[in-house]
Design a protein around this motif. Structure first.
Motif, PDB file in Angstrom:
ATOM      1  N   THR A  57       0.192  -7.626   9.701  1.00  0.00           N
ATOM      2  CA  THR A  57      -0.222  -6.594   8.758  1.00  0.00           C
ATOM      3  C   THR A  57      -1.677  -6.838   8.385  1.00  0.00           C
ATOM      4  N   GLU A  59      -2.885  -7.137   5.444  1.00  0.00           N
ATOM      5  CA  GLU A  59      -2.942  -8.172   4.420  1.00  0.00           C
ATOM      6  C   GLU A  59      -2.851  -9.563   5.026  1.00  0.00           C
ATOM      7  N   VAL A 249       4.979   0.950   8.192  1.00  0.00           N
ATOM      8  CA  VAL A 249       4.934  -0.300   7.440  1.00  0.00           C
ATOM      9  C   VAL A 249       4.369  -0.056   6.045  1.00  0.00           C
ATOM     10  N   ALA A 250       3.304   0.750   5.968  1.00  0.00           N
ATOM     11  CA  ALA A 250       2.696   1.040   4.667  1.00  0.00           C
ATOM     12  C   ALA A 250       3.666   1.808   3.771  1.00  0.00           C
ATOM     13  N   ARG A 253       6.287  -0.553   2.481  1.00  0.00           N
ATOM     14  CA  ARG A 253       5.686  -1.433   1.486  1.00  0.00           C
ATOM     15  C   ARG A 253       5.500  -0.716   0.147  1.00  0.00           C
ATOM     16  N   ASN A 254       5.112   0.552   0.212  1.00  0.00           N
ATOM     17  CA  ASN A 254       4.878   1.302  -1.018  1.00  0.00           C
ATOM     18  C   ASN A 254       6.167   1.586  -1.787  1.00  0.00           C
ATOM     19  N   LEU A 256       8.675  -0.492  -1.987  1.00  0.00           N
ATOM     20  CA  LEU A 256       9.200  -1.735  -2.559  1.00  0.00           C
ATOM     21  C   LEU A 256       8.636  -1.966  -3.957  1.00  0.00           C
ATOM     22  N   LEU A 294       8.358  -7.973   4.520  1.00  0.00           N
ATOM     23  CA  LEU A 294       7.623  -7.042   3.665  1.00  0.00           C
ATOM     24  C   LEU A 294       7.984  -7.245   2.198  1.00  0.00           C
ATOM     25  N   LEU A 295       9.261  -7.520   1.938  1.00  0.00           N
ATOM     26  CA  LEU A 295       9.692  -7.766   0.565  1.00  0.00           C
ATOM     27  C   LEU A 295       9.047  -9.038   0.021  1.00  0.00           C
ATOM     28  N   GLU A 297       6.281 -10.384   1.029  1.00  0.00           N
ATOM     29  CA  GLU A 297       4.851 -10.120   0.882  1.00  0.00           C
ATOM     30  C   GLU A 297       4.564  -9.397  -0.439  1.00  0.00           C
ATOM     31  N   SER A 298       5.373  -8.380  -0.735  1.00  0.00           N
ATOM     32  CA  SER A 298       5.190  -7.621  -1.976  1.00  0.00           C
ATOM     33  C   SER A 298       5.461  -8.492  -3.200  1.00  0.00           C
ATOM     34  N   ARG A 301       2.557 -10.994  -3.683  1.00  0.00           N
ATOM     35  CA  ARG A 301       1.370 -10.339  -4.213  1.00  0.00           C
ATOM     36  C   ARG A 301       1.530 -10.012  -5.701  1.00  0.00           C
TER      37      ARG A 301
END
Length: 348
Positions: A57, A59, A249-250, A253-254, A256, A294-295, A297-298, A301
């Motif tokens: 990703t 990020e 993917v975006a 992510r949004n 989550l 992804l979870l 990562e969120s 962050r």
């Protein structure tokens, strides 16, 4: 400009940052920095640095550049890596550039299809006068905001462009000028002066490469005008597929952590996208990620944001991020960062 490599499967279009993998390998072999140290806290895994059929990703790319720069002690690492990134690493874009009539057309293709070379960073192609010559100016805007990481990226990008243009024309290509924002003594540019046979200017406000029009008019040895449209169409298709996968993917992510403490399951997300959970899992895997990655990562962050900008307790942050108890959150945060949440807060 982080170079990404395409696998042989055109239907999959799985991309991986070849440049980052090279840097990681050199740091491990020459400086004793393990892949585990490099990926710590980035949301990436050692597997992403070792296997080509994996997608990073944006990020993760940024975080890995910062980690690499933090560990690196070789002032020439970026340019050494860039010298090893040649035409084959540009995939279908390389075929399109080799089929061009001259270097000018090849440069335009490189600028137009930049996402096939670097997803996050971007470039701008303009006309400029330098000395007595009209030139094309390719300005590179690095992905990384960290100065040391950006320096690595810029060095690698310019070195790769020099190598690729030499290969395209089957002889050394002399650029008109190289502007860089980097600082440093004359000794720190010795490797640059060996590779680039042109004036170098540091402490500038841009990272830009100027190429004289007379050089751009240089005919390439094997133009293929009859195949040019085919190659361009393939580049457009590859860019479109890459954009769609990044878009998925975006979008996930949004979705989550949209509401505090209410983390959607894979099944719930699949319903929102009007697909089955199995289909969404397969699509994410094709994009080189998983729902759990992804979870994580969120959560990582958001947890850093809460720790740095609020007085919330560790227990409260854990609940807001959907953890059943503070212990589970502490264990996860240590796995991501190598620190406990309180240690991270004190360091900030």
């Amino acid at each position: 400009m982080p170079l990404i490599e395409r696998t042989n499967s055109p239907s999959q279009q799985l991309l991986n940052n070849y440049e980052l993998r090279l840097m990681s390998q050199l740091l491990e072999r020459e400086q004793g920095i393990s892949p585990a140290q490099i990926v710590e806290g980035t949301g990436a895994t050692e597997r992403l640095l070792r296997e080509t059929a994996q997608l990073l990703t944006t990020e993760q790319e940024l975080a890995l550049y910062t980690r690499l720069a933090r560990f690196n002690r070789d002032p020439f690492l970026g340019i050494r890596v860039g010298e090893r990134i040649n035409l084959p690493n540009y995939g279908i874009l390389a075929s399109a550039m080799m089929a061009a009539y001259n270097l000018g057309e090849a440069l335009e293709l490189l600028a137009e299809f930049a996402p096939l070379v670097s997803w996050a960073s971007h470039s701008q192609l303009t006309a400029e006068r330098y000395g007595e010559e009209d030139c094309a100016c390719l300005t590179i805007f690095p992905t990384a905001t960290d100065p040391a990481a950006a320096e690595l990226e810029i060095d690698s990008t310019f070195a790769s462009i020099q190598v690729v243009f030499n290969e395209l024309s089957a002889k050394p290509v002399q650029f008109a000028l190289l502007d860089m924002t980097r600082t440093g003594s004359a000794d720190s540019l010795s490797y640059h002066r060996r590779l680039f046979a042109c004036p170098l200017r540091t402490r500038r406000k841009r990272n830009a490469l100027l190429i004289a029009q007379s050089v751009l008019n240089t005919h390439l040895p094997h133009p293929q005008p009859e195949h040019q449209k085919l190659f361009r169409d393939l580049c457009q298709q590859s860019t479109r597929v890459l954009t769609e996968k990044r878009g998925l993917v975006a979008a996930v992510r949004n979705r989550l952590l949209e509401e505090d403490g209410r983390v959607p399951s894979l099944e719930q997300l699949a319903q929102q996208f009007d697909v089955s959970a199995r289909t969404l899992r397969r699509q994410l895997r094709a994009a080189g990620v998983t729902f759990q990655s992804l979870l994580d990562e969120s959560r990582y962050r958001e947890s850093k944001r809460y720790l740095a900008s609020t007085d919330m307790t560790v227990e409260a942050i854990g609940r807001r991020l959907g953890y059943a108890d503070a212990r589970s959150f502490r264990t996860a945060f240590r796995r991501w960062s190598g620190q406990t949440p309180l240690e991270h807060r004190k360091a900030q």
